[in-house]
Design a protein around this motif. Structure first.
Motif, PDB file in Angstrom:
ATOM      1  N   ASP A 288      -4.447  46.357  -9.643  1.00 12.16           N
ATOM      2  CA  ASP A 288      -5.182  46.529  -8.723  1.00 12.16           C
ATOM      3  C   ASP A 288      -5.556  45.562  -7.564  1.00 12.16           C
ATOM      4  O   ASP A 288      -5.836  45.814  -6.475  1.00 12.16           O
ATOM      5  CB  ASP A 288      -6.325  47.493  -9.147  1.00 12.16           C
ATOM      6  N   GLY A 289      -5.334  44.280  -8.109  1.00  8.33           N
ATOM      7  CA  GLY A 289      -5.960  43.254  -7.107  1.00  8.33           C
ATOM      8  C   GLY A 289      -4.653  42.436  -6.528  1.00  8.33           C
ATOM      9  O   GLY A 289      -4.837  41.687  -5.690  1.00  8.33           O
ATOM     10  N   LEU A 290      -3.364  42.839  -6.945  1.00  7.09           N
ATOM     11  CA  LEU A 290      -2.205  42.097  -6.689  1.00  7.09           C
ATOM     12  C   LEU A 290      -1.904  42.079  -5.378  1.00  7.09           C
ATOM     13  O   LEU A 290      -1.795  40.873  -4.537  1.00  7.09           O
ATOM     14  CB  LEU A 290      -1.098  42.497  -7.618  1.00  7.09           C
ATOM     15  N   ILE A 291      -1.900  43.095  -4.386  1.00  9.90           N
ATOM     16  CA  ILE A 291      -1.366  43.156  -3.232  1.00  9.90           C
ATOM     17  C   ILE A 291      -2.402  42.346  -2.254  1.00  9.90           C
ATOM     18  O   ILE A 291      -1.890  41.535  -1.410  1.00  9.90           O
ATOM     19  CB  ILE A 291      -1.469  44.836  -2.754  1.00  9.90           C
ATOM     20  N   GLN A 292      -3.774  42.398  -2.702  1.00  9.60           N
ATOM     21  CA  GLN A 292      -4.693  41.594  -1.904  1.00  9.60           C
ATOM     22  C   GLN A 292      -4.648  39.995  -2.162  1.00  9.60           C
ATOM     23  O   GLN A 292      -4.427  39.287  -1.471  1.00  9.60           O
ATOM     24  CB  GLN A 292      -6.146  42.043  -2.464  1.00  9.60           C
ATOM     25  N   ASP A 293      -4.406  39.715  -3.441  1.00  8.29           N
ATOM     26  CA  ASP A 293      -3.898  38.445  -3.882  1.00  8.29           C
ATOM     27  C   ASP A 293      -2.632  37.605  -3.289  1.00  8.29           C
ATOM     28  O   ASP A 293      -2.791  36.642  -2.783  1.00  8.29           O
ATOM     29  CB  ASP A 293      -3.576  38.370  -5.362  1.00  8.29           C
TER      30      ASP A 293
END
Ligand code: ATP
Ligand code: MG
Length: 417
Positions: free
Chosen positions: A279-284
């Motif tokens: 869930d955090g990968l794209i933002q990271d």
């Protein structure tokens, strides 16, 4: 790195075509990304302290001194493409799949290679556990479609940014007193990536951590509810699973749901498919704050699991056996016409006796043999032998293309040699 030769490639083609077919039923579209990316993409997404980034990547400088890496997995490149092409502006739910070679500098053994192949999927935009269940239903459907039965679905939750640090801390505390029993890698992992100790394949490390605290006991309310809802959906869909709280996965980007399809058929290479939520990968990676979930299957391991039930190469539908120069010329032209009509037609390209040609037709497993000599040319009728029942009947040369096509396409198209 392996060559995939005829005899085996038919199984690969089958596994790939079933992936295209099944994934499209669930609304997924194929995406093709390059095999090289900037090295930093993998460091940032997979994690600096993972096995892949620490010791498995094929990294090199190009002529302009850019650091490039042969992709060790597919999720990071697909997310890079997703962000670059702003795919979320086209559809709030992006469902993508990919297939192709991946590269990891590993110790080669059965089911573990340096160039291997993955078929993977990613669903971006929905964090509801219904999507996790949909992905697992699709994975289950795929294994049924390709008839690989000896696998078990293991699921776990790794928590989120809120609750995982708490678990990490608890686990570090637990490992501290057992450090001396751990392998050298795990003594290092204890500080850099303690969750990975649970995943270590060294038996001593497994033994030393049998009673390690469970990540599931420390999930925050949100993650706990998510995991429970996933299980309820799976029950409703009739998908059998085992909860495995020790399954941590080797990539740092996972959050909440993780899963593996495991088998006892491949020794320690027991995972044939693996995946989870990120869930955090794209933002990271500099994209919008969107959740995602996906998995990748190892094609070599799927092929190994197919074992004896590999797909046989297709048999020729008609073999043209010709005697004499004029008949051979005629047979050659006819074979080419039949191929144009969509039939697998074959002949012996070098002048051989009828017996030798029949032998070759038998070896190739031809369904019919058309026998054509000077006499047949003169009378306008060839002989058609049905290789399945041995019967032989005359067939008019006039309109023979259509007649053969009708007969061949009516019969079974495949069979074993
Ligand atoms: P393993 O625990 O076997 O090393 P992994 O956790 O590194 O697997 P993933 O990165 O999750 O594997 O990749 C997904 C799938 O790709 C694995 O389940 C496996 O089927 C396959 N795979 C991974 N590495 C290799 C390899 N070196 N050779 C062949 N298949 C591989
Ligand atoms: Mg690995």
């Amino acid at each position: 790195m392996n060559d995939i030769l005829p005899g085996e490639v038919e199984t690969w083609q089958f596994l790939e075509s079933e992936a295209h077919r099944i994934f499209q039923l669930y609304g997924f579209a194929e995406v093709r990304v390059p095999v090289v990316e900037k090295t930093e993409l993998f460091c940032r997404s997979i994690g600096e302290t993972t096995d892949i980034v620490e010791k498995e990547m094929y990294t090199f400088s190009d002529r302009s001194d850019n650091s490039l890496t042969l992709r060790p997995e597919g999720t990071a490149p697909v997310m890079r493409a997703f962000i670059e092409h702003k795919l979320h502006t086209l559809d709030p739910l992006s469902r993508l799949y990919y297939m192709g070679p991946m590269f990891r500098y590993e110790r080669p053994q059965k089911g573990r290679y340096r160039q291997f192949h993955q078929i993977g999927v990613e669903a971006i935009g929905v964090d509801d556990p219904m999507m996790d269940a949909q992905i697992l239903a699709m994975l289950d459907h795929y294994f049924e479609a390709v008839d690989i039965r000896n696998v078990e679905l293991h699921i776990n939750s790794l928590g989120c940014k809120q609750c995982r640090p708490r678990y990490r801390e608890t686990l570090t505390g637990y490992l501290e007193s057992r450090l001396r029993s751990l392998c050298a890698d795990c003594q290092r992992r204890y500080l850099t990536n303690p969750l990975r100790v649970l995943d270590c394949k060294v038996p001593a490390c497994q033994e030393a951590t049998v009673d390690a605290p469970s990540v599931l006991d420390l999930l925050c309310d949100d993650c706990d509810t998510h995991f429970r809802q996933l299980q309820a959906h799976l029950h409703k869909l009739g998908i059998v699973f085992t909860i495995n709280a020790r399954m941590v996965r080797g990539l740092d980007y996972y959050t909440k749901t993780t899963f593996e399809m495991v088998t006892n058929q491949l020794g320690s290479q027991n995972a044939v498919a693996a995946g989870g939520r990120y869930d955090g990968l794209i933002q990271d990676l500099g994209g919008p704050a969107l959740p995602g979930i996906g998995f990748a299957m190892g094609v070599e391991r799927l092929v190994l699991m197919k074992g004896d039930q590999r797909i046989a190469p297709p048999r020729p539908q008609v073999f043209l056996a010709a005697l004499g120069d004029a008949a051979t010329d005629e047979a050659f032209a006819l074979m080419t016409r039949l191929q144009r009509l969509g039939l697998r037609a074959e002949m012996a390209f070098a002048g051989k006796s009828l017996k030798a040609q029949m032998r070759r037709a038998g070896k190739l497993g031809a369904r019919f043999v058309l026998i054509l000599g000077d006499e047949e040319l003169a009378s306008g009728q060839a002989q058609l032998r049905d290789m399945d029942d041995g019967s032989q009947t005359p067939i008019a040369l006039e309109g023979i293309g259509q007649a053969l096509a009708a007969r061949c396409l009516a019969g079974p198209a495949t069979g074993s040699r």
